[in-house]
Enzyme design. Structure first.
Site, PDB file in Angstrom:
ATOM      1  N   ASP A  45     -10.814   1.957  -3.413  1.00  0.00           N
ATOM      2  CA  ASP A  45     -11.411   1.689  -2.103  1.00  0.00           C
ATOM      3  C   ASP A  45     -12.926   1.714  -2.196  1.00  0.00           C
ATOM      4  O   ASP A  45     -13.610   1.295  -1.261  1.00  0.00           O
ATOM      5  CB  ASP A  45     -10.963   2.748  -1.087  1.00  0.00           C
ATOM      6  CG  ASP A  45      -9.635   2.367  -0.441  1.00  0.00           C
ATOM      7  OD1 ASP A  45      -9.152   1.254  -0.683  1.00  0.00           O
ATOM      8  OD2 ASP A  45      -9.080   3.208   0.299  1.00  0.00           O
TER       9      ASP A  45
ATOM     10  N   ASP B 144       0.833  -1.208   0.000  1.00  0.00           N
ATOM     11  CA  ASP B 144       0.000   0.000   0.000  1.00  0.00           C
ATOM     12  C   ASP B 144       0.870   1.262   0.000  1.00  0.00           C
ATOM     13  O   ASP B 144       2.076   1.212   0.311  1.00  0.00           O
ATOM     14  CB  ASP B 144      -0.899  -0.044   1.256  1.00  0.00           C
ATOM     15  CG  ASP B 144      -2.170   0.776   1.111  1.00  0.00           C
ATOM     16  OD1 ASP B 144      -2.295   1.525   0.134  1.00  0.00           O
ATOM     17  OD2 ASP B 144      -3.047   0.661   2.003  1.00  0.00           O
TER      18      ASP B 144
HETATM   19  C1  DGJ Z   1      -5.781   2.110   1.964  1.00  0.00           C
HETATM   20  C2  DGJ Z   1      -6.202   0.908   1.177  1.00  0.00           C
HETATM   21  O1  DGJ Z   1      -6.692   1.304  -0.070  1.00  0.00           O
HETATM   22  C3  DGJ Z   1      -7.215   0.116   1.977  1.00  0.00           C
HETATM   23  O2  DGJ Z   1      -7.646  -0.982   1.227  1.00  0.00           O
HETATM   24  C4  DGJ Z   1      -6.605  -0.317   3.269  1.00  0.00           C
HETATM   25  O3  DGJ Z   1      -5.565  -1.230   3.029  1.00  0.00           O
HETATM   26  C5  DGJ Z   1      -6.100   0.887   4.042  1.00  0.00           C
HETATM   27  N1  DGJ Z   1      -5.218   1.698   3.237  1.00  0.00           N
HETATM   28  C6  DGJ Z   1      -5.385   0.470   5.287  1.00  0.00           C
HETATM   29  O4  DGJ Z   1      -4.838   1.515   5.950  1.00  0.00           O
END
Ligand code: DGJ
Length: 761
Positions: A527, A465
């Site tokens: 997301d 991430d």
């Molecule tokens: C951002 C990501 O897009 C989410 O899926 C998740 O992993 C969060 N970060 C966790 O902090």
């Protein structure tokens, strides 16, 4: 005229050498047969412009070129701009020689496609400064894709400053194209916008330090009457994950000129004598059969020439991700309960998301302190992974290596490792700073730390991430050096752990690009997991990227990003067109929902190769109707699945008709829909139309009846050959009109169906 003809299965890219030593672009489009290049040579380039010299009468203002430079009469956006030691930015590179490479070429410090069928290099030189510019071309013949890049070698005895080294230029003798870009923000990635490419300058760029959700590097140019199925279009992209720019203009003579590569904005790299600066690969494709064809060409390129070889055509596991199920609030027992239910419904991979390390109970601290939180996970990652494996699941882990929280031991020990400028208060994003991947010490630290973590337990999957943009960069080369450093780390770790399936993520799709795909074969698309939003996001993403690269999860309702409630089956059927996962607390679902999920997972597994690697078609142009249809067809066209989705129901609607495409005209198909159960709660008090006793909506009796009586989807079935199916289409059963019977297709807002076409032997 000496020419270079780069041909693919269906396209030709042609350029030639002018008497003056310039590389004149002659053609990019449909494949040419016997053709005298002089027929395409520019006969009177700009009689009134600046002349390079009086005798040859060469003017660069209107000559279609392979690359433009600044200062000798070419006033279009330059591909290359260099400041020499005497502070001027003029250059004039002319042809020296060319060669066909026997060995495939790849830049050692950038992500690069592989497996080309032909590769050529052309060396040019600027006599005055003594600099050398080498242009590279790679041909990916079977997928109708070309790549271009260039490298500047400082063959002079003075340092120079490179202000622009873009990767490619496309000069087209036309001014009738639309410029399509994929823009947005967090949770609404890749919204499609179009403008006319006409007089003036259009820029699609990123200054975030990532390829960004603001403007994806993918740009499509299309003729006005080009749609998904017909017409001429060009696709441009870049194998790079940082600041990029595509700059387009139409000159005074009506010629379109497009350059693209690393964003020249704030870019300045000093090149000492003997040093080389290399641009990333730009990719381009052409289709005269509409946008679906263009997308398929990019899909084939990515699946066969870009993602790590180890993962080519390898089916991806169905996963459960802990993030929206628990956020930061979990312990081993809670995770195990989630994993147990996931295993029971057939899920294959358990992914532990954020919150497993140090004191990470919210997003205020701990990035950089990658030691397991033993309060949450007393047996560490190893015991958790072993237990997960004990359930028959693979184990995956979330990490965010590029970041550091100001409240972390790492930051306290190495404040200088964060990107900051001395004397200036750094800008914070999600309470975190960015580790300076341009610093070799940081790169080494990341490689060692994550080698240890990935070796500390059986780990089959990593979600990498990255949750903020870059700021406080120190100089004009910093953003690019950051990328080169990050690529070094990714190259090292993915080589050391070839069997780990890496999924890239940046707050969802803030770094959805070809650079990341060269290391990590899939990316968390967004997301935003709301099925209605995902229709738009996945539809747009599919224009440049294959389904195998798009993480797509079924999440809870009301949806955490939009609060919308959409049917479980639609959430699934939309997520099928990607790499399927679940991201919700399965233990809070009803037995009926779990049963439905079990059937979904088993259906997806049966057809996952088709969903992940089949040829994908968008059937109805999005935004024009309340319907979206997608279709995937396998290689030998013996199996296909069509999604029919409706965002908004219309009262008293006309018949809905499917228009399958991509089938084999000669094959006989069995056509049917995927059955599932429909909750009668959907009908509210309409249930009383058929109930012998009055049932009050939301009463206990209503709940009991809902549990005992489920409706089944209508049955659609028939046999037809592909030619007829594609010519005539299929009229679906009528939806919700005054009354209900077994023949009714219950199809409210957000409803969807999957239709299967199976070859009959
Ligand atoms: C951002 C990501 O897009 C989410 O899926 C998740 O992993 C969060 N970060 C966790 O902090």
């Amino acid at each position: 005229m000496k020419t270079w003809h780069l041909s693919t299965k269906n396209t030709s890219y042609l350029f030639g050498l002018t008497d003056s030593g310039h590389l004149e672009h002659l053609h990019y489009g449909a494949r040419l047969g016997v053709f005298d290049p002089l027929l395409l040579h520019e006969k009177m380039p700009d009689p009134t412009g600046l002349l390079l010299d009086e005798e040859t009468k060469v003017s660069l203002e209107d000559l279609p070129l392979e690359f433009s430079t600044y200062g000798k009469g070419d006033i279009r956006e330059a591909m290359v701009e260099i400041e020499t030691a005497d502070k001027n930015r003029v250059s004039d590179f002319r042809y020296v020689d060319d060669k066909v490479l026997d060995q495939p070429y790849a830049a050692s410090d950038l992500p690069w496609a592989y497996g080309e069928s032909k590769s050529i290099e052309i060396t040019t030189r600027d006599e005055t400064s003594g600099l050398t510019l080498i242009l590279s071309y790679q041909v990916y013949e079977r997928c109708d894709v070309l790549a271009r890049s260039c490298r500047l070698v400082n063959t002079s005895d003075q340092p120079v400053v490179v202000h622009r080294l873009l990767s490619a230029q496309l000069d087209l003798d036309r001014n009738d194209l639309l410029w399509r870009t994929f823009d947005g923000h967090w949770a609404r990635e890749r919204e499609v916008h179009e403008k006319e490419l006409n007089s003036g300058i259009l820029i699609n760029d990123s200054k975030t330090g990532t390829s960004s959700n603001r403007h994806n590097p993918l740009v499509i140019l299309r003729e006005k009457d080009c749609d998904e199925h017909r017409g001429v279009c060009f696709g441009l992209n870049l194998v790079y994950s940082g600041n990029h720019a595509t700059i387009g203009e139409v000159n005074a003579y009506g010629k379109s000129h497009v350059v693209w590569g690393i964003n020249p904005h704030s870019f300045a790299v000093t090149l000492l004598p003997g040093e080389t600066l290399e641009s990333p690969q730009a990719v381009l494709t052409f289709s005269d059969q509409g946008l679906n064809r263009l997308s398929s060409q990019f899909h084939a390129f990515i699946n066969t020439h870009l993602i790590p070889r180890r993962w080519r055509s390898v089916p991806r596991p169905v996963l459960i991700n802990s993030w929206e199920a628990t956020y930061f609030n979990f312990n081993e027992s809670k995770l195990m309960k989630l994993a147990k239910t996931a295993a029971d419904v057939g899920i294959e991979l358990f992914v532990l998301d954020d919150g497993w390390f140090s004191k990470r109970n919210n997003d205020l601290s701990s990035l950089g302190d990658w030691n397991v939180n033993l309060k949450k996970l007393p047996g560490g990652l190893k015991r958790l992974s072993q237990k997960i494996h004990g359930l028959g699941l693979q184990f995956g882990l979330w990490v965010e290596p590029e970041m550091v929280s100001p409240d972390s031991d790492l930051y306290r020990a190495h404040p200088d490792w964060a990107i900051t400028i001395e004397g200036r208060k750094p800008t914070i994003g999600r309470h975190q700073l960015v580790l300076d991947c341009a610093n070799p010490d940081v790169q080494d630290y990341l490689i060692h730390t994550f080698t240890d973590i990935f070796s500390s337990a059986p780990i089959e999957y990593v979600k990498w991430d990255m949750n903020r943009n870059l700021s406080d960069l120190r100089d004009g080369s910093h953003a690019h050096r950051y990328m080169l450093g990050l690529y070094r780390v990714l190259r090292d770790l993915t080589r050391s752990f070839p069997d780990i399936l890496f999924e890239s993520c940046a707050s969802g799709g803030n770094r959805f690009d070809l650079g990341m795909l060269a290391y990590m074969p899939q990316i968390w698309t967004s997301d935003n997991t709301d099925a209605l939003c995902r229709i738009d996001i996945q539809d747009a993403t599919s224009q440049g990227y294959p389904l195998s690269t798009m993480g797509a999860h079924v999440s809870a309702v009301p949806n955490h990003q939009t609060q919308r409630v959409s049917p479980l089956e639609t959430r699934f059927q939309v997520a099928c067109f990607g790499v399927l996962g679940y991201e919700l607390n399965l233990n809070e679902l009803s037995a009926e929902s779990l049963k439905a999920i079990q059937a979904q997972v088993s259906f997806y597994k049966e057809y996952r190769e088709l969903f992940q690697f089949g040829t994908f078609h968008r059937i109805s142009p999005n935004n024009q109707t309340n319907l979206t249809d997608w279709m995937v067809v396998d290689d030998d066209r013996s199996l296909a699945i069509l999604l029919h989705f409706q965002d908004r129901a219309i009262a008293n609607p006309t018949t809905q008709r499917l228009h399958p495409i991509g089938l084999d005209p000669e094959t006989l198909y069995d056509f049917s829909n995927r059955p599932f159960d429909i909750d009668i709660g959907l009908f509210g008090d309409l249930i009383n139309m058929v109930s012998p006793v009055r049932i009050k909506p939301d009463s206990l009796l209503h709940t009991v009846v809902r549990k005992m009586k489920v409706l089944h989807t209508e049955v659609e079935h028939g046999i037809a050959d592909g030619k007829s199916l594609m010519a005539a289409g299929i009229k679906l059963k009528q939806s919700n009109v005054g009354g209900f019977s077994d023949e009714t297709r219950i199809f409210p807002d957000g409803a969807s169906r999957l239709y299967l076409f199976r070859k009959i032997d």
